[in-house]
Scaffold this motif. Structure first.
Motif, PDB file in Angstrom:
ATOM      1  N   TYR B 217       0.822  -1.211   0.000  1.00 51.37           N
ATOM      2  CA  TYR B 217       0.000   0.000   0.000  1.00 51.37           C
ATOM      3  C   TYR B 217       0.859   1.266   0.000  1.00 51.37           C
ATOM      4  N   LEU B 218       1.892   1.277   0.817  1.00 48.59           N
ATOM      5  CA  LEU B 218       2.754   2.473   0.835  1.00 48.59           C
ATOM      6  C   LEU B 218       3.428   2.679  -0.518  1.00 48.59           C
ATOM      7  N   ALA B 219       3.805   1.582  -1.175  1.00 50.81           N
ATOM      8  CA  ALA B 219       4.443   1.700  -2.488  1.00 50.81           C
ATOM      9  C   ALA B 219       3.474   2.299  -3.509  1.00 50.81           C
ATOM     10  N   LEU B 220       2.199   1.933  -3.426  1.00 50.97           N
ATOM     11  CA  LEU B 220       1.208   2.544  -4.314  1.00 50.97           C
ATOM     12  C   LEU B 220       1.143   4.053  -4.092  1.00 50.97           C
ATOM     13  N   GLY B 221       1.206   4.462  -2.831  1.00 49.04           N
ATOM     14  CA  GLY B 221       1.248   5.894  -2.550  1.00 49.04           C
ATOM     15  C   GLY B 221       2.509   6.529  -3.110  1.00 49.04           C
ATOM     16  N   VAL B 222       3.646   5.915  -2.843  1.00 45.30           N
ATOM     17  CA  VAL B 222       4.925   6.490  -3.272  1.00 45.30           C
ATOM     18  C   VAL B 222       4.975   6.632  -4.795  1.00 45.30           C
ATOM     19  N   VAL B 223       4.553   5.619  -5.543  1.00 46.66           N
ATOM     20  CA  VAL B 223       4.621   5.767  -7.009  1.00 46.66           C
ATOM     21  C   VAL B 223       3.659   6.857  -7.485  1.00 46.66           C
ATOM     22  N   ASN B 224       2.511   6.986  -6.854  1.00 48.99           N
ATOM     23  CA  ASN B 224       1.605   8.065  -7.273  1.00 48.99           C
ATOM     24  C   ASN B 224       2.208   9.446  -6.999  1.00 48.99           C
ATOM     25  N   TRP B 225       2.877   9.583  -5.865  1.00 46.88           N
ATOM     26  CA  TRP B 225       3.555  10.860  -5.602  1.00 46.88           C
ATOM     27  C   TRP B 225       4.699  11.072  -6.595  1.00 46.88           C
ATOM     28  N   ILE B 226       5.415  10.017  -6.937  1.00 47.04           N
ATOM     29  CA  ILE B 226       6.500  10.145  -7.923  1.00 47.04           C
ATOM     30  C   ILE B 226       5.933  10.598  -9.267  1.00 47.04           C
ATOM     31  N   TYR B 227       4.868   9.966  -9.724  1.00 47.67           N
ATOM     32  CA  TYR B 227       4.296  10.334 -11.028  1.00 47.67           C
ATOM     33  C   TYR B 227       3.790  11.774 -11.052  1.00 47.67           C
ATOM     34  N   THR B 228       3.318  12.248  -9.897  1.00 43.78           N
ATOM     35  CA  THR B 228       2.716  13.582  -9.873  1.00 43.78           C
ATOM     36  C   THR B 228       3.753  14.679  -9.689  1.00 43.78           C
ATOM     37  N   LEU B 229       4.769  14.431  -8.872  1.00 42.50           N
ATOM     38  CA  LEU B 229       5.703  15.492  -8.489  1.00 42.50           C
ATOM     39  C   LEU B 229       7.123  15.294  -8.995  1.00 42.50           C
ATOM     40  N   SER B 230       7.456  14.075  -9.392  1.00 47.91           N
ATOM     41  CA  SER B 230       8.810  13.783  -9.844  1.00 47.91           C
ATOM     42  C   SER B 230       9.877  14.211  -8.827  1.00 47.91           C
ATOM     43  N   PRO B 231       9.733  13.788  -7.566  1.00 50.86           N
ATOM     44  CA  PRO B 231      10.701  14.203  -6.549  1.00 50.86           C
ATOM     45  C   PRO B 231      12.077  13.592  -6.785  1.00 50.86           C
ATOM     46  N   GLN B 232      13.106  14.298  -6.351  1.00 49.55           N
ATOM     47  CA  GLN B 232      14.476  13.769  -6.416  1.00 49.55           C
ATOM     48  C   GLN B 232      14.764  12.827  -5.251  1.00 49.55           C
ATOM     49  N   LYS B 233      13.917  12.842  -4.234  1.00 58.64           N
ATOM     50  CA  LYS B 233      14.071  11.927  -3.105  1.00 58.64           C
ATOM     51  C   LYS B 233      12.744  11.828  -2.361  1.00 58.64           C
ATOM     52  N   VAL B 234      12.521  10.673  -1.744  1.00 59.96           N
ATOM     53  CA  VAL B 234      11.322  10.443  -0.942  1.00 59.96           C
ATOM     54  C   VAL B 234      11.785  10.100   0.471  1.00 59.96           C
ATOM     55  N   ILE B 235      11.449  10.963   1.426  1.00 58.50           N
ATOM     56  CA  ILE B 235      11.861  10.758   2.817  1.00 58.50           C
ATOM     57  C   ILE B 235      10.648  10.288   3.611  1.00 58.50           C
ATOM     58  N   LEU B 236      10.794   9.155   4.303  1.00 55.04           N
ATOM     59  CA  LEU B 236       9.662   8.570   5.022  1.00 55.04           C
ATOM     60  C   LEU B 236       9.969   8.457   6.508  1.00 55.04           C
ATOM     61  N   GLY B 237       9.213   9.190   7.312  1.00 50.84           N
ATOM     62  CA  GLY B 237       9.356   9.118   8.758  1.00 50.84           C
ATOM     63  C   GLY B 237       8.069   8.637   9.414  1.00 50.84           C
ATOM     64  N   GLY B 238       8.023   8.737  10.735  1.00 50.96           N
ATOM     65  CA  GLY B 238       6.820   8.331  11.470  1.00 50.96           C
ATOM     66  C   GLY B 238       6.974   6.963  12.115  1.00 50.96           C
ATOM     67  N   GLY B 239       6.102   6.696  13.065  1.00 49.96           N
ATOM     68  CA  GLY B 239       6.211   5.491  13.886  1.00 49.96           C
ATOM     69  C   GLY B 239       6.193   4.197  13.093  1.00 49.96           C
ATOM     70  N   VAL B 240       5.329   4.099  12.088  1.00 47.29           N
ATOM     71  CA  VAL B 240       5.219   2.844  11.338  1.00 47.29           C
ATOM     72  C   VAL B 240       6.532   2.508  10.637  1.00 47.29           C
ATOM     73  N   MET B 241       7.272   3.531  10.199  1.00 46.06           N
ATOM     74  CA  MET B 241       8.518   3.288   9.457  1.00 46.06           C
ATOM     75  C   MET B 241       9.654   2.813  10.367  1.00 46.06           C
ATOM     76  N   GLN B 242       9.410   2.734  11.676  1.00 44.41           N
ATOM     77  CA  GLN B 242      10.441   2.203  12.573  1.00 44.41           C
ATOM     78  C   GLN B 242      10.625   0.698  12.382  1.00 44.41           C
TER      79      GLN B 242
END
Lengths: 306, 306
Positions: B217-242
């Motif tokens: 599910y997170l990957a589906l979010g990440v690819v959608n953000w990539i397609y929309t914004l074309s970021p040079q990096k994706v930084i993921l924080g928060g409790g779940v990412m621990q």
């Protein structure tokens, strides 16, 4: 006398070239089929050379191109069309060939970013700082501006390839995208409509269920772009959007999907003003290329980061 | 002697306040539970007043706040927390109360935009112009920069609410978002994990199927953000990412979903460098608030459009 600029809208099937100083002052126009890079660029260069004899020197040329493109000013292949499946065009130094042949500054960006720039300068996005421009046609492509600057980033947006929920119950069509199958483009582009229903979109009647489904898929794309970018306006162009009912179906579906989450889009007038066709109509792309030329005249590579 | 700034990370359950000049120079820190606006802001103001007696005048205060927020400098309710469901906090003039109590310039933005700014100044996004910062925890929120400026637009991004494909076969859980049910946040936030599996994420074993599903599910979010914004990096924080495995599962799934579409992310090293945790760790939010203060010291309202 106005400074004159050249503009090239380079599509997969045809090139449109104009010369002028703005939407109200287009002095000449030419169209060529997109064949090989050599032939098509030779015709393009020939057109501008002839026109310069008649109208005088141009200040710059703008190119709004199909992609993918290398838009990184620091890259050795800046100005190239990169990995396109279109025969002959992969790894073509498009901007470089035009610049060397005409000895003029060249502005270069995606067709959709150029259209966004055109709408910002003369059309539906005047006065905004953050908005998106989508074209829904043979493919689905998107560009736009954030804080008054065109979206580039790592490559450039590829907004058509969003992963959206596919309603398999109502729609068993597998999707037409060669990369991802049922991404947004695979479900909602013109070719997807034609494959699913067995006839071209422009021949489908107004009350055909195709349009409700199309509005649903496009609305899923629009809300995802809204959540990610928070645009002040969404401009939708391209052949599929010529269907008269689609805007009203789409606006209603976007409101439903948002679930009241964006209060500023709750009324009919608000959503009507928010999701709109390009004010420049089918000229958005080529006029956007003209706007790219105007920026290139001020700095040899447009939109270089500050 | 370094100029000193104050920073407030305002979360739904607690406030973290610091005073300093950067990550290596934090002079004092305080934490309060988030109760009523009056009480919590009084404690916050009290902390900074005491610290100013000891350390001298601050140059500005930065606030990284839970939302939604009014970030439009031209709005009469600029600086407010607007329609939050958190009791007592809706329509609170947060930035105004701090500014009036302390007579200092105030920088004000979302917690995730502030964290993005902190990472840009001192962390994983140094030298980049376009990137995103997500937090995956009690909710899913996102912010970021495009062309060196924070994303605002109509409101501010609400990246957690993406519509993504829900794999009903593998995952009959209906989703936990009160607005949309099975949006990304409804399927992949900490509370969604707990509701689906009947136990908190931190108690689920490394090989529990929860993590494959979460990565998907997170990957589906990440690819959608990539397609929309074309970021040079994706930084993921928060409790779940621990969860230790989640980054590697997620990176692999993003590559699979992209289907080779972004050639520059094809190798292991490339994707490892692209999807990363915050270099500032759990301090990204409050240090981001410090960075907001530094910007506010230069102009009374940060990120006003030029």
């Amino acid at each position: 006398m106005n400074t004159l600029f050249g503009a090239i809208e380079a599509g997969g099937t045809k090139f449109v070239c104009i010369l002028g100083s703005g939407p109200e002052d287009v002095r000449a126009e030419a169209r060529f089929p997109t064949t090989t890079p050599e032939e098509t660029i030779r015709q393009t260069v020939g057109f501008f050379r002839c026109q310069q004899v008649e109208h005088g020197e141009l200040a710059a040329i703008g190119i709004a191109s199909f992609g993918p493109l290398d838009l990184d000013p620091d890259s050795p292949t800046y100005g190239y069309i990169t990995s396109t499946p279109k025969p002959g065009w992969a790894n073509t130094d498009f901007a470089g060939m035009i610049r060397r042949a005409l000895s003029l500054p060249v502005g270069f960006d995606t067709d959709v970013n150029a259209a966004a720039l055109g709408e910002w300068r003369w059309g539906a996005a005047r006065g905004l700082d953050t908005f998106i421009y989508l074209t829904i046609g043979t493919g689905i492509g998107g560009g736009g501006m954030v804080n008054d600057r065109l979206l580039h980033g790592l490559l450039h947006p590829e907004m058509g390839h969003l992963c959206i929920p596919h309603d398999w119950g109502a729609d068993p069509f597998a999707g037409s995208c060669p990369f991802h199958g049922d991404c947004l483009e695979g479900l909602a582009s013109g070719p997807a409509i034609e494959s699913r229903w067995g006839q071209r979109g422009e021949t489908l009647l107004l009350d055909h269920p195709a349009w409700e489904l199309e509005a649903h898929y496009l609305a899923l794309g629009v809300v995802n772009w809204i959540y990610t970018l928070s645009p002040q306006k969404v401009i939708l162009g391209g052949g599929v959007m010529q269907q008269a009912r689609l805007f009203s179906l789409l606006r209603r579906e976007v409101q439903t999907l948002l679930g009241g989450y964006l209060q500023s889009l709750a009324t009919q007038k608000e959503i009507d003003d928010y999701i709109v066709p390009p004010a420049l109509g089918k000229r958005a792309g080529v006029l956007g290329a003209l706007a790219l030329a105007m920026e290139a005249a001020q700095s040899p590579i447009v939109n270089r980061k500050s």
